[in-house]
Design an enzyme around this catalytic site. Structure first.
Site, PDB file in Angstrom:
ATOM      1  N   GLY A 108      -6.864  14.586 -22.409  1.00 46.36           N
ATOM      2  CA  GLY A 108      -7.778  15.522 -21.750  1.00 46.36           C
ATOM      3  C   GLY A 108      -7.090  16.811 -21.347  1.00 46.36           C
ATOM      4  O   GLY A 108      -5.924  17.054 -21.670  1.00 46.36           O
ATOM      5  N   GLN A 109      -7.833  17.634 -20.599  1.00 46.65           N
ATOM      6  CA  GLN A 109      -7.316  18.962 -20.244  1.00 46.65           C
ATOM      7  C   GLN A 109      -6.004  18.862 -19.469  1.00 46.65           C
ATOM      8  O   GLN A 109      -5.037  19.570 -19.778  1.00 46.65           O
ATOM      9  CB  GLN A 109      -8.353  19.730 -19.399  1.00 46.65           C
ATOM     10  CG  GLN A 109      -7.946  21.184 -19.168  1.00 46.65           C
ATOM     11  CD  GLN A 109      -8.677  21.850 -17.999  1.00 46.65           C
ATOM     12  OE1 GLN A 109      -9.340  21.188 -17.207  1.00 46.65           O
ATOM     13  NE2 GLN A 109      -8.538  23.157 -17.887  1.00 46.65           N
ATOM     14  N   TYR A 116     -20.319  13.395  -9.094  1.00 50.00           N
ATOM     15  CA  TYR A 116     -18.876  13.659  -9.209  1.00 50.00           C
ATOM     16  C   TYR A 116     -18.252  13.685  -7.814  1.00 50.00           C
ATOM     17  O   TYR A 116     -17.237  13.044  -7.557  1.00 50.00           O
ATOM     18  CB  TYR A 116     -18.688  14.998  -9.920  1.00 50.00           C
ATOM     19  CG  TYR A 116     -17.256  15.415 -10.152  1.00 50.00           C
ATOM     20  CD1 TYR A 116     -16.454  14.745 -11.067  1.00 50.00           C
ATOM     21  CD2 TYR A 116     -16.719  16.517  -9.486  1.00 50.00           C
ATOM     22  CE1 TYR A 116     -15.150  15.155 -11.302  1.00 50.00           C
ATOM     23  CE2 TYR A 116     -15.418  16.934  -9.717  1.00 50.00           C
ATOM     24  CZ  TYR A 116     -14.646  16.246 -10.632  1.00 50.00           C
ATOM     25  OH  TYR A 116     -13.355  16.654 -10.861  1.00 50.00           O
ATOM     26  N   LYS A 137     -15.524  11.299  -5.976  1.00 51.86           N
ATOM     27  CA  LYS A 137     -14.226  11.854  -5.535  1.00 51.86           C
ATOM     28  C   LYS A 137     -13.949  11.484  -4.075  1.00 51.86           C
ATOM     29  O   LYS A 137     -12.816  11.131  -3.729  1.00 51.86           O
ATOM     30  CB  LYS A 137     -14.185  13.372  -5.746  1.00 51.86           C
ATOM     31  CG  LYS A 137     -14.029  13.772  -7.210  1.00 51.86           C
ATOM     32  CD  LYS A 137     -12.739  13.234  -7.809  1.00 51.86           C
ATOM     33  CE  LYS A 137     -12.624  13.388  -9.290  1.00 51.86           C
ATOM     34  NZ  LYS A 137     -11.487  12.669  -9.885  1.00 51.86           N
ATOM     35  N   GLY A 140      -5.901   8.916 -19.764  1.00 55.40           N
ATOM     36  CA  GLY A 140      -6.632  10.163 -20.048  1.00 55.40           C
ATOM     37  C   GLY A 140      -5.669  11.226 -20.558  1.00 55.40           C
ATOM     38  O   GLY A 140      -5.818  12.415 -20.253  1.00 55.40           O
ATOM     39  N   ILE A 197      -8.509   6.573 -24.986  1.00 58.40           N
ATOM     40  CA  ILE A 197      -9.646   5.724 -25.342  1.00 58.40           C
ATOM     41  C   ILE A 197     -10.046   6.026 -26.784  1.00 58.40           C
ATOM     42  O   ILE A 197      -9.722   7.105 -27.301  1.00 58.40           O
ATOM     43  CB  ILE A 197     -10.853   5.929 -24.396  1.00 58.40           C
ATOM     44  CG1 ILE A 197     -11.223   7.405 -24.293  1.00 58.40           C
ATOM     45  CG2 ILE A 197     -10.600   5.306 -23.031  1.00 58.40           C
ATOM     46  CD1 ILE A 197     -12.538   7.677 -23.595  1.00 58.40           C
TER      47      ILE A 197
HETATM   48  C1  AKB Z   1     -15.271  20.509 -12.445  1.00 65.21           C
HETATM   49  O1  AKB Z   1     -15.659  21.680 -12.502  1.00 65.21           O
HETATM   50  O2  AKB Z   1     -16.015  19.534 -12.482  1.00 65.21           O
HETATM   51  C2  AKB Z   1     -13.785  20.281 -12.278  1.00 65.21           C
HETATM   52  C3  AKB Z   1     -13.388  20.213 -10.842  1.00 65.21           C
HETATM   53  C4  AKB Z   1     -13.302  21.436 -10.041  1.00 65.21           C
HETATM   54  O3  AKB Z   1     -13.134  19.167 -10.334  1.00 65.21           O
HETATM   55  N1  AKB Z   1     -13.048  21.299 -12.961  1.00 65.21           N
END
Ligand code: AKB
Length: 319
Positions: free
Chosen positions: A11-12, A143, A147, A8, A35
């Site tokens: 990315g940022q 997400y 995590k 990655g 990728i």
């Molecule tokens: C998001 O906002 O999804 C990310 C994070 C805080 O993990 N920047």
């Protein structure tokens, strides 16, 4: 850490982390993994090796590890929180199946692995102020689910197989090289771009919504320092709370207006992002990271704002 694969890398975080590690280890191979459609360009491409590294392709990852004698993998492949809500199955595939591939390659070939967690690993029942290192983690976003699972799977590979997995829980990251995409905290980056370009900013997060935030140089320092920390001092591994500052959109607007008094912001709250933001901590307690590997941030809101504005003016050729 000498031969490093950054997955990655465009990315940022990856675009800056790859360059930082290349600077720290000019003698090593620091491979920019990417990728299709996100190929490295410019200095990132010219300053070191680059390879296709799709986390869903275990054979591809194993071949890179062999070719460059990789000892450390930074796994930055992820769909951020808002986009993961739109594409939950893809988020699971990248974040979980991808991680499993990486951990298996690491187990077979003896690599250390850094896979960041996030404030997104917490949920509505988590204490929001001074969020402890060890506390309730029941996120309701995909997400967040990935995590928490990332933290658990990474710890599992450490305890069961001795794979040297380490991670931090990143706050929202503010940077000026590569824009984030699809996160809940993206507003805190985009607001600076709007201010410097003289544009009105439409804020998708409501006034009064506090979240942990961090300037990218501190985030990069955390990622490198943790991977170089003395393992005998680590009581925790996956993943450490790290904090630098906490603000809501109004505080950020006021800070930017110190530089641009005419800067205008209005609200169009995005319900998906707002629900996610409301479930995240206002401010984490990072005392374990401080005690176990010497974490301390350099940038607060004042220092970050000064630097962001100077860097963006330079980037856009504004006097
Ligand atoms: C998001 O906002 O999804 C990310 C994070 C805080 O993990 N920047």
């Amino acid at each position: 850490m000498k031969n490093v694969l950054v997955i990655g890398s465009t990315g940022q975080i990856g675009s800056e982390l790859t360059m930082k590690i290349r600077g720290l280890h000019p003698e090593g191979n620091v491979v920019a993994g990417y990728i299709p459609g996100a190929e490295p360009k410019g200095i990132l491409l010219e300053s070191g090796p680059a390879e296709l590294a799709d986390v869903r392709n275990a054979a591809q990852l194993a071949a890179i590890v062999d070719k460059y004698h990789i000892d450390t993998i930074y796994n930055l492949a992820a769909l951020l929180s808002a986009v993961a809500e739109r594409k939950p199955l893809l988020a699971w595939d990248i974040q979980m199946n991808g991680l499993l591939n990486i951990l298996e390659v690491a187990r077979e070939k003896g690599c250390a692995v850094f896979t960041p967690s996030s404030i997104g690993s917490f949920g509505p029942e988590t204490p929001h102020v001074d969020t402890p290192q060890d506390t309730i983690q029941r996120p309701r976003s995909m997400y967040g689910v990935t995590k928490v699972a990332t933290e658990l799977l990474s710890d599992y590979y450490f305890h069961k197989y001795g794979v040297d997995t380490r991670a931090v829980r990143f706050p929202g990251l503010i940077s000026n090289v590569t824009l984030p995409g699809g996160g809940t905290t993206d507003y805190a980056v985009e607001i600076y771009y709007a201010a410097v370009k003289g544009e009105e900013f439409v804020c998708p997060i409501a006034a009064g919504t506090y979240m942990d935030m961090m300037y990218m140089p501190d985030a990069l320092k955390a990622a490198v320092d943790l991977m170089e920390a003395d393992p005998s001092k680590l009581i925790h591994r996956n993943a450490f709370n790290i904090a630098a500052m906490s603000f809501d959109p109004e505080i950020l607007r006021a800070k930017i207006q110190e530089y641009y008094p005419d800067f205008k912001m209005r609200y169009e709250v995005d319900p998906v992002r707002q629900a996610i933001a409301d479930s995240w901590p206002d401010k984490m307690d990072d005392s374990c990271a401080r005690a176990e590997w010497g974490w301390a941030p350099t940038y607060g809101l004042d220092e970050m704002t000064r630097d962001m504005i100077a860097c963006l003016k330079k980037k856009f050729g504004i006097a």
